[in-house]
Write an enzyme that holds these catalytic residues in place. Structure first.
Site, PDB file in Angstrom:
ATOM      1  N   ARG A 189       0.835  -1.214   0.000  1.00  0.00           N
ATOM      2  CA  ARG A 189       0.000   0.000   0.000  1.00  0.00           C
ATOM      3  C   ARG A 189       0.867   1.261   0.000  1.00  0.00           C
ATOM      4  O   ARG A 189       0.556   2.232  -0.692  1.00  0.00           O
ATOM      5  CB  ARG A 189      -0.921  -0.005   1.226  1.00  0.00           C
ATOM      6  CG  ARG A 189      -1.724   1.277   1.369  1.00  0.00           C
ATOM      7  CD  ARG A 189      -2.695   1.176   2.529  1.00  0.00           C
ATOM      8  NE  ARG A 189      -3.441   2.403   2.726  1.00  0.00           N
ATOM      9  CZ  ARG A 189      -4.349   2.564   3.697  1.00  0.00           C
ATOM     10  NH1 ARG A 189      -4.606   1.578   4.524  1.00  0.00           N
ATOM     11  NH2 ARG A 189      -5.004   3.694   3.813  1.00  0.00           N
ATOM     12  N   ASN A 243     -10.584  -4.230  -0.799  1.00  0.00           N
ATOM     13  CA  ASN A 243     -10.550  -3.163  -1.802  1.00  0.00           C
ATOM     14  C   ASN A 243      -9.686  -3.522  -3.003  1.00  0.00           C
ATOM     15  O   ASN A 243      -8.815  -4.378  -2.885  1.00  0.00           O
ATOM     16  CB  ASN A 243      -9.984  -1.889  -1.155  1.00  0.00           C
ATOM     17  CG  ASN A 243     -11.068  -1.085  -0.470  1.00  0.00           C
ATOM     18  OD1 ASN A 243     -12.161  -0.923  -1.021  1.00  0.00           O
ATOM     19  ND2 ASN A 243     -10.773  -0.583   0.714  1.00  0.00           N
ATOM     20  N   CYS A 282     -18.875  -1.721   1.597  1.00  0.00           N
ATOM     21  CA  CYS A 282     -18.040  -0.593   2.000  1.00  0.00           C
ATOM     22  C   CYS A 282     -18.712   0.083   3.182  1.00  0.00           C
ATOM     23  O   CYS A 282     -19.938   0.119   3.272  1.00  0.00           O
ATOM     24  CB  CYS A 282     -17.916   0.387   0.844  1.00  0.00           C
ATOM     25  SG  CYS A 282     -16.998   1.881   1.272  1.00  0.00           S
ATOM     26  N   HIS A 297     -16.933   4.011  -3.582  1.00  0.00           N
ATOM     27  CA  HIS A 297     -16.111   5.206  -3.444  1.00  0.00           C
ATOM     28  C   HIS A 297     -16.470   6.263  -4.488  1.00  0.00           C
ATOM     29  O   HIS A 297     -15.684   7.181  -4.750  1.00  0.00           O
ATOM     30  CB  HIS A 297     -14.599   4.883  -3.449  1.00  0.00           C
ATOM     31  CG  HIS A 297     -14.192   4.111  -2.222  1.00  0.00           C
ATOM     32  ND1 HIS A 297     -12.893   3.815  -1.912  1.00  0.00           N
ATOM     33  CD2 HIS A 297     -14.937   3.578  -1.213  1.00  0.00           C
ATOM     34  CE1 HIS A 297     -12.856   3.137  -0.767  1.00  0.00           C
ATOM     35  NE2 HIS A 297     -14.094   2.979  -0.331  1.00  0.00           N
ATOM     36  N   TYR A 354     -14.714  10.317  -0.969  1.00  0.00           N
ATOM     37  CA  TYR A 354     -13.797  10.045  -2.085  1.00  0.00           C
ATOM     38  C   TYR A 354     -14.026  10.969  -3.281  1.00  0.00           C
ATOM     39  O   TYR A 354     -13.156  11.098  -4.139  1.00  0.00           O
ATOM     40  CB  TYR A 354     -13.875   8.569  -2.510  1.00  0.00           C
ATOM     41  CG  TYR A 354     -13.233   7.673  -1.475  1.00  0.00           C
ATOM     42  CD1 TYR A 354     -11.906   7.265  -1.599  1.00  0.00           C
ATOM     43  CD2 TYR A 354     -13.927   7.258  -0.342  1.00  0.00           C
ATOM     44  CE1 TYR A 354     -11.297   6.477  -0.635  1.00  0.00           C
ATOM     45  CE2 TYR A 354     -13.338   6.465   0.625  1.00  0.00           C
ATOM     46  CZ  TYR A 354     -12.020   6.071   0.475  1.00  0.00           C
ATOM     47  OH  TYR A 354     -11.419   5.293   1.427  1.00  0.00           O
TER      48      TYR A 354
END
Ligand code: NAD
Ligand code: G6P
Ligand code: MN
Ligand code: MN
Length: 433
Positions: free
Chosen positions: A93, A147, A169, A199, A253
């Protein structure tokens, strides 16, 4: 008895899920909970697993907890499979977040280049899991939290034989909770009509006790304090002229798309100061695991709320109990569109308010998306589809194409440079290329 298999069981979110199972035990009596991880996650699995056992013992419930690296044993005869794994861990990440910034592009784990590469790493694994499910638990529901949840759900719908999949989510439930707080009322009185993508979900309307309070809520969204509902994104507010004429509730987002410049600047700035979100989370996670190790701890610690996934347990367990009990209540989830949003393909995944039945979510048709939002949503859906195709085929050109059409990428040449550097950085987790 009900059997649950949780893939990525060593996640710091597991106690969140376990708390949900404990709270709803009377309507959803779990008999076996299998926490699955990989060798690299051994230490985390043991710490979380032992903490889970203490939580269940404290609650006095007869739930068996199994810790295993043997995914097949866990899946055999499971009724619900929940997934919350991270291929490559937080190190991967951190690369998703740092590399794009060098090219002047947003580094984020579910949007832009980070979203593409998290998808390329994750989709082969989820498709392996669905193959195992076909053989070992063909009637189970797959509840995917991993995700990029929208892209992953799209990939399962298009490239697996598993039809019983729901993507989840915590953003929609977080928006309802956040708006209830703004209105200073109990969250049970607030309802939002959600439609869009993961998102990239919009609130088409918002109700308090069944009466629309959209105008009042839209006013409040201009305030930076009120413009994000998750810990991992700091809201920076909206221009009143923009948000009021958009006339739809945004999710946090959306800041990356409608305030790209400011969010990019902020991301670059914080990568130099407190570190990228992955680096911040690494520290948060170390602290959490220190707490989880304490043999006297037997309830979920409040520090977990510093993670972005707050309310995950509520979202996951209320979904599972509604499927199990055929409740037919309304919840926002990722499911096949089936015509609910006319401007998105019928067979694609959308995030939308659904009636939750024993046969799964049925999306509510609420008319098309507002015209101002439609093009962006379609473009992100195309990004998700082409990314999923690249993940399945290992077609390098498709990866470049996916990133180029992403609205956060300024040019095809930049896309190619980023893809090249990220392919190299992540190669041990990209066997398909
Ligand atoms: P994490 O880094 O703690 O990973 C969870 C576990 O997955 C680790 O113990 C790791 O060893 C394990 N793992 C890695 N590869 C695996 C594999 N192939 N099979 C089984 N286990 C594997 O991650 P986290 O921060 O707890 O997040 C977990 C996932 O949930 C991530 O994908 C994250 O993006 C996602 N998430 C989703 C939402 C949402 O709204 N949908 C919210 C928060 C987090
Ligand atoms: C939530 C999102 C998740 C995201 C997470 C990040 O807002 O819904 O999809 O992955 O937060 O949280 P973290 O604490 O890992 O940064
Ligand atoms: Mn999410
Ligand atoms: Mn509600």
């Amino acid at each position: 008895g009900i059997k649950i298999a949780t893939i990525g069981g060593g996640s710091s979110y597991t106690p969140e899920l376990v708390e949900g199972f404990i709270k709803r035990y009377n309507e959803f009596p779990v008999k076996e909970l299998w926490l699955v991880d990989i060798e690299e996650g051994k230490e985390k699995l043991e710490i979380v697993g032992n903490f889970t056992k203490r939580m269940i013992e404290k609650a006095g419930l007869p739930i068996e907890v199994h810790l295993t690296f043997d995914r097949k044993a866990a899946l055999k005869g499971a009724d619900f499979v929940t997934t919350q794994f991270r291929v490559g861990g937080l190190d991967a990440r951190a690369k998703d977040e740092r590399i794009p910034v060098k090219y002047g592009v947003l580094g984020q784990e579910t949007n832009g280049p980070g979203g593409l590469f998290k998808g390329l790493r994750t989709i082969p694994v989820i498709l392996d899991i669905t193959k195992d499910m076909e053989e070992l638990c063909p009637n189970a529901w797959l509840i995917n939290f991993t995700n990029p949840a929208g892209m992953v759900t799209e990939a399962v719908l298009r490239y697996s034989n598993i039809k019983k999949v729901v993507g989840l989510c915590n953003v929609p439930i977080g928006m309802e909770m956040g708006i209830a707080k703004l209105l200073d009322v109990d969250h049970s009185r607030v309802h939002i009509d959600f439609a869009g993508l993961n998102h990239m979900v919009y609130g088409l309307d918002v109700y308090l006790d069944g009466v629309s309070v959209k105008d009042e809520v839209m006013q409040k969204l201009s305030d930076p304090e009120n413009s994000s509902f998750v810990k991992n994104i700091e809201g920076i507010g909206w221009e009143p002229e923009f948000i009021q004429s958009l006339n739809a509730l945004t999710c946090p987002y959306h800041m990356y798309y409608y305030k790209s410049k400011e969010m990019l600047d902020k991301t670059i700035e914080s990568s130099k100061t407190e570190g990228t979100r992955a680096e911040v989370v690494q520290q948060l996670e170390n602290d959490l695991f220190e707490l989880y190790k304490d043999p006297n701890l037997d309830i979920k610690p409040p520090q977990l709320e510093e993670r972005g996934g707050a309310y995950y347990s509520d979202a996951a367990v209320r979904l599972i109990t509604s499927i199990y009990n055929d409740k037919r209540d309304i919840q926002p989830v990722n499911t096949m569109n089936r015509g609910a949003i006319p401007s998105i393909p019928d067979e694609s995944a959308v995030e939308i308010s659904c009636v939750i039945t024993k046969d799964g979510p049925i999306p509510l048709a609420m008319g098309d998306l507002p015209v101002a939002t439609r093009g962006l949503v379609q473009q992100i859906k195309s990004f998700e589809r082409i990314s999923a195709e690249a993940a399945v085929t290992g077609d390098y050109n498709k990866a470049v194409l996916a990133l180029t059409i992403n609205p956060l990428t300024p040019s095809d040449a930049t896309a190619k440079q980023i893809v090249d550097e990220m392919m190299e950085a992540h190669k041990e987790h990209l066997p398909q290329f």
